[in-house]
Design an enzyme around this catalytic site. Structure first.
Site, PDB file in Angstrom:
ATOM      1  N   LYS A  59     -30.195 -18.433  -1.770  1.00  0.00           N
ATOM      2  CA  LYS A  59     -32.053 -18.045  -1.633  1.00  0.00           C
ATOM      3  C   LYS A  59     -31.730 -16.471  -1.827  1.00  0.00           C
ATOM      4  CE  LYS A  59     -33.746 -21.006   1.795  1.00  0.00           C
ATOM      5  NZ  LYS A  59     -33.651 -21.332   3.206  1.00  0.00           N
ATOM      6  N   GLY A  60     -30.375 -15.765  -1.575  1.00  0.00           N
ATOM      7  CA  GLY A  60     -30.469 -14.116  -0.875  1.00  0.00           C
ATOM      8  C   GLY A  60     -31.375 -13.253  -2.286  1.00  0.00           C
ATOM      9  N   GLU A 115     -26.923 -11.615  -7.653  1.00  0.00           N
ATOM     10  CA  GLU A 115     -26.524 -12.417  -6.489  1.00  0.00           C
ATOM     11  C   GLU A 115     -26.890 -10.989  -5.637  1.00  0.00           C
ATOM     12  OE1 GLU A 115     -26.119 -14.336  -4.161  1.00  0.00           O
ATOM     13  OE2 GLU A 115     -23.824 -15.179  -3.589  1.00  0.00           O
ATOM     14  N   ASP A 116     -27.600 -11.560  -4.479  1.00  0.00           N
ATOM     15  CA  ASP A 116     -27.761 -10.575  -3.724  1.00  0.00           C
ATOM     16  C   ASP A 116     -26.161  -9.984  -3.551  1.00  0.00           C
ATOM     17  OD1 ASP A 116     -26.207 -12.638  -2.055  1.00  0.00           O
ATOM     18  OD2 ASP A 116     -28.062 -12.727  -0.513  1.00  0.00           O
ATOM     19  N   ASP A 119     -19.336 -10.871  -0.414  1.00  0.00           N
ATOM     20  CA  ASP A 119     -18.971  -9.923   0.648  1.00  0.00           C
ATOM     21  C   ASP A 119     -17.296 -11.092   0.390  1.00  0.00           C
ATOM     22  OD1 ASP A 119     -18.718  -9.619   3.414  1.00  0.00           O
ATOM     23  OD2 ASP A 119     -19.954 -11.606   3.822  1.00  0.00           O
ATOM     24  N   LYS A 147     -19.522  -6.042  -0.743  1.00  0.00           N
ATOM     25  CA  LYS A 147     -18.729  -5.049   0.290  1.00  0.00           C
ATOM     26  C   LYS A 147     -17.086  -5.393   0.516  1.00  0.00           C
ATOM     27  CE  LYS A 147     -21.262  -7.170   4.136  1.00  0.00           C
ATOM     28  NZ  LYS A 147     -21.423  -7.995   5.223  1.00  0.00           N
ATOM     29  N   PHE A 168     -23.124  -6.004   8.614  1.00  0.00           N
ATOM     30  CA  PHE A 168     -23.678  -7.249   8.250  1.00  0.00           C
ATOM     31  C   PHE A 168     -25.509  -6.653   8.286  1.00  0.00           C
ATOM     32  CE2 PHE A 168     -26.910 -10.666   9.127  1.00  0.00           C
ATOM     33  CZ  PHE A 168     -26.380 -11.523   8.029  1.00  0.00           C
ATOM     34  N   VAL A 169     -26.340  -6.639   6.604  1.00  0.00           N
ATOM     35  CA  VAL A 169     -27.403  -6.344   6.125  1.00  0.00           C
ATOM     36  C   VAL A 169     -28.309  -7.293   5.715  1.00  0.00           C
ATOM     37  CG1 VAL A 169     -26.065  -4.624   5.542  1.00  0.00           C
ATOM     38  CG2 VAL A 169     -26.732  -6.289   3.819  1.00  0.00           C
ATOM     39  N   ASP A 175     -31.215 -12.547   4.648  1.00  0.00           N
ATOM     40  CA  ASP A 175     -31.210 -13.037   5.830  1.00  0.00           C
ATOM     41  C   ASP A 175     -30.348 -12.980   7.162  1.00  0.00           C
ATOM     42  OD1 ASP A 175     -29.695 -14.977   4.717  1.00  0.00           O
ATOM     43  OD2 ASP A 175     -30.472 -16.225   7.103  1.00  0.00           O
ATOM     44  N   ARG A 181     -35.572 -11.759   4.920  1.00  0.00           N
ATOM     45  CA  ARG A 181     -35.661 -11.729   4.147  1.00  0.00           C
ATOM     46  C   ARG A 181     -36.908 -10.842   4.015  1.00  0.00           C
ATOM     47  NH1 ARG A 181     -31.771 -15.688   2.578  1.00  0.00           N
ATOM     48  NH2 ARG A 181     -32.063 -17.423   3.593  1.00  0.00           N
TER      49      ARG A 181
HETATM   50  P1  IMP Z   1     -19.836 -14.001  -0.111  1.00  0.00           P
HETATM   51  O1  IMP Z   1     -19.048 -15.524  -0.619  1.00  0.00           O
HETATM   52  O2  IMP Z   1     -18.518 -14.488   1.508  1.00  0.00           O
HETATM   53  O3  IMP Z   1     -19.102 -13.456  -1.332  1.00  0.00           O
HETATM   54  O4  IMP Z   1     -20.854 -14.110   0.434  1.00  0.00           O
HETATM   55  C1  IMP Z   1     -22.019 -15.069   0.053  1.00  0.00           C
HETATM   56  C2  IMP Z   1     -22.687 -14.967   0.555  1.00  0.00           C
HETATM   57  O5  IMP Z   1     -23.052 -15.000   2.399  1.00  0.00           O
HETATM   58  C3  IMP Z   1     -24.029 -13.990   0.392  1.00  0.00           C
HETATM   59  O6  IMP Z   1     -24.366 -14.157  -0.937  1.00  0.00           O
HETATM   60  C4  IMP Z   1     -25.067 -14.152   1.010  1.00  0.00           C
HETATM   61  O7  IMP Z   1     -26.005 -14.839   1.499  1.00  0.00           O
HETATM   62  C5  IMP Z   1     -24.373 -13.979   2.600  1.00  0.00           C
HETATM   63  N1  IMP Z   1     -24.281 -12.933   3.035  1.00  0.00           N
HETATM   64  C6  IMP Z   1     -22.986 -11.976   3.124  1.00  0.00           C
HETATM   65  N2  IMP Z   1     -22.435 -10.786   3.305  1.00  0.00           N
HETATM   66  C7  IMP Z   1     -24.300 -10.637   4.135  1.00  0.00           C
HETATM   67  C8  IMP Z   1     -24.890  -9.917   5.014  1.00  0.00           C
HETATM   68  O8  IMP Z   1     -24.121  -8.191   5.168  1.00  0.00           O
HETATM   69  N3  IMP Z   1     -25.970  -9.826   5.146  1.00  0.00           N
HETATM   70  C9  IMP Z   1     -26.559 -11.308   4.537  1.00  0.00           C
HETATM   71  N4  IMP Z   1     -26.086 -12.325   3.802  1.00  0.00           N
HETATM   72  C10 IMP Z   1     -24.781 -11.819   3.622  1.00  0.00           C
HETATM   73 MG    MG Z   2     -26.479 -15.884  -1.497  1.00  0.00          MG
END
Ligand code: IMP
Ligand code: MG
Length: 190
Positions: A59-60, A115-116, A119, A147, A168-169, A175, A181
């Site tokens: 959803k992000g 993507e939002d 991470d 990040k 963490f944002v 969210d 959101r």
């Molecule tokens: P990744 O797979 O660790 O790269 O992260 C994927 C998902 O984790 C992102 O698309 C977000 O939905 C969630 N996420 C990662 N970091 C944050 C944050 O700081 N705030 C909110 N959601 C996050």
């Molecule tokens: Mg996401």
């Protein structure tokens, strides 16, 4: 909270999930708007004549997507997929599942994944591998936030809004426990 103007009217009393903590604006509405305008121009130039298949990860990314596509002035299609990663509220486990798939095939299309935040990179890596099996003409990644401090895998990022430190944002689509959101800026707990 007294300094509500500087926090774009964020009032912790209206957000019990935030447990009364303070909020700092990490990226303001104005900064978001300016950067997204630039990204839209870049994407419009790079994809001129290619009719990209814009695919947003729910959803992000929904707020970012809505602003970004209005900053793109070439023909494109828009589709969505949703993923769940089995982690806790603030970290990703790396086990990713597509819970809702795109509705049109991307074979032969120039896919632009939206993507939002990247991470750990695990979600994006999974999606890139998955979409590659569908024979698109090309795949590129556009993320609002990156990040790098938490990267567990290297993923290619073609368009990036902002690089942030290891916070963490929330807000602007991102969210905490499915809430916040709707904040119009990117914030973090202080
Ligand atoms: P990744 O797979 O660790 O790269 O992260 C994927 C998902 O984790 C992102 O698309 C977000 O939905 C969630 N996420 C990662 N970091 C944050 C944050 O700081 N705030 C909110 N959601 C996050
Ligand atoms: Mg996401």
């Amino acid at each position: 909270m007294s300094s509500s103007e500087t926090l774009n009217n964020f009032d912790p009393d209206n957000y019990p999930v935030w447990e009364g903590a303070g909020m700092e604006v990490l990226i303001s509405q104005e900064e978001l708007a300016q950067r997204i305008k630039e990204l839209g121009e870049l994407i419009s130039r790079d994809y001129a004549g290619k009719k990209p298949a814009v695919v947003a990860v729910l959803k992000g990314s929904f707020v970012f997507l809505a602003d970004l596509v209005r900053a793109i002035d070439i023909e494109c299609t828009v589709d969505f997929l949703a993923v769940s990663s089995y982690g806790n509220a603030t970290s990703s486990s790396g086990v990713v599942q597509i819970t809702s798939d795109i509705t049109s095939p991307v074979e032969g299309r120039h896919v632009l994944l939206i993507e939002d935040i990247v991470d750990t990179g695990l979600t994006m890596q999974y999606l890139l591998d998955n979409l590659a099996t569908r024979q698109p003409a090309s795949i590129k990644v556009c993320t609002l936030l990156h990040k790098p401090a938490r990267a567990r895998v290297e993923v290619p990022i073609d368009y990036k809004g902002f690089t942030i430190d290891d916070h963490f944002v929330v807000g602007y689509g991102l969210d905490f426990k499915q809430c916040l959101r709707n904040l119009p800026f990117i914030g973090r707990k202080v």
